[in-house]
Design a protein around this motif. Sequence first.
Motif, mmCIF file in Angstrom:
data_model
loop_
_atom_site.group_PDB
_atom_site.id
_atom_site.type_symbol
_atom_site.label_atom_id
_atom_site.label_comp_id
_atom_site.label_asym_id
_atom_site.label_seq_id
_atom_site.Cartn_x
_atom_site.Cartn_y
_atom_site.Cartn_z
ATOM 1 N N GLU A 180 -24.820 -3.299 -17.598
ATOM 2 C CA GLU A 180 -24.694 -3.971 -18.901
ATOM 3 C C GLU A 180 -25.677 -5.132 -19.014
ATOM 4 O OE1 GLU A 180 -22.773 -4.277 -22.732
ATOM 5 O OE2 GLU A 180 -22.831 -2.719 -21.169
ATOM 6 N N ARG A 206 -28.319 -5.162 -22.090
ATOM 7 C CA ARG A 206 -28.262 -6.183 -23.141
ATOM 8 C C ARG A 206 -29.234 -7.338 -22.899
ATOM 9 N NH1 ARG A 206 -25.881 -3.478 -27.156
ATOM 10 N NH2 ARG A 206 -23.809 -2.677 -26.579
ATOM 11 N N TYR A 225 -20.721 -7.620 -28.312
ATOM 12 C CA TYR A 225 -21.132 -6.934 -27.088
ATOM 13 C C TYR A 225 -20.068 -7.127 -25.997
ATOM 14 C CZ TYR A 225 -25.937 -6.710 -28.988
ATOM 15 O OH TYR A 225 -27.044 -6.467 -29.748
#
Length: 261
Positions: A102, A106, A243
Amino acid sequence: MAQARRYAGGVDGNRSLERGIEILRAFRPGVDTLGNGEIAERCGLPRSTVSRLTRTLVSSGMLDEVRHQRAYRLAASVISIGHAMRTGSPVLNAIGPTMRAESAKRRLNVGLATADRTMMVYLESIRYSPRAALRNVVAGQQVPMELTSLGRAYLAGIAETERERLLKQFRRRSAAATKALLADVRRSISSVEREGYCAVSWQPAVLAVATPIVLDGLPVYALNMSLQNVDRSDALASEMGAYLNAFAAKCKEVLAGREPE
């Protein structure tokens, strides 16, 4: 139910063991060695008691004696205990790879922490930065519970009675725990209840959002995402919060033993 971390101290416990642990806790980042007098002052213990317990901790391999300074430093075995905790943690083993993926996806820093008394201790910290970071956060590092997104998310995830007990401790611990600060903490808790996350900028040019991870049978954890060298804005906090909420849901599915959608 999820469990808040609480250390009662002195209740049906071994007093010598508790005092020995307090001596180990007296060593903090930035302090290499401590003498018996300094340890006694930090722990609030009689110097004679400290002298007896430091000898025991040296013989058990938890402290090294620095004779020319008449002082002690933590021994290498302390690192081994921390390493065993991290490698044996079912939570880190389950979601550590997901956190790394992740962070890369991101381009955000991703961290996982839990409570250590009135502080938050990082269990994992994935730092994403195309350049050298001005602030490096590593596993084992502590940050103040009341000042950080991680701490406030944790407070939102625990029972109200435990939360109020901690808020009282913040007031006793520091003059900085003003009414304004505690009101801000409560606003962050309300944000978690309303939006699923809270956003905090407790250091210059850093924006962090955090959410609690609350699952039956596990301690309460806090998961965060952060960006460095940014100006805080509601739009950026909202984007990062979205997110984070999606990622937290994925982590909860993994921890519950389900395949993430």
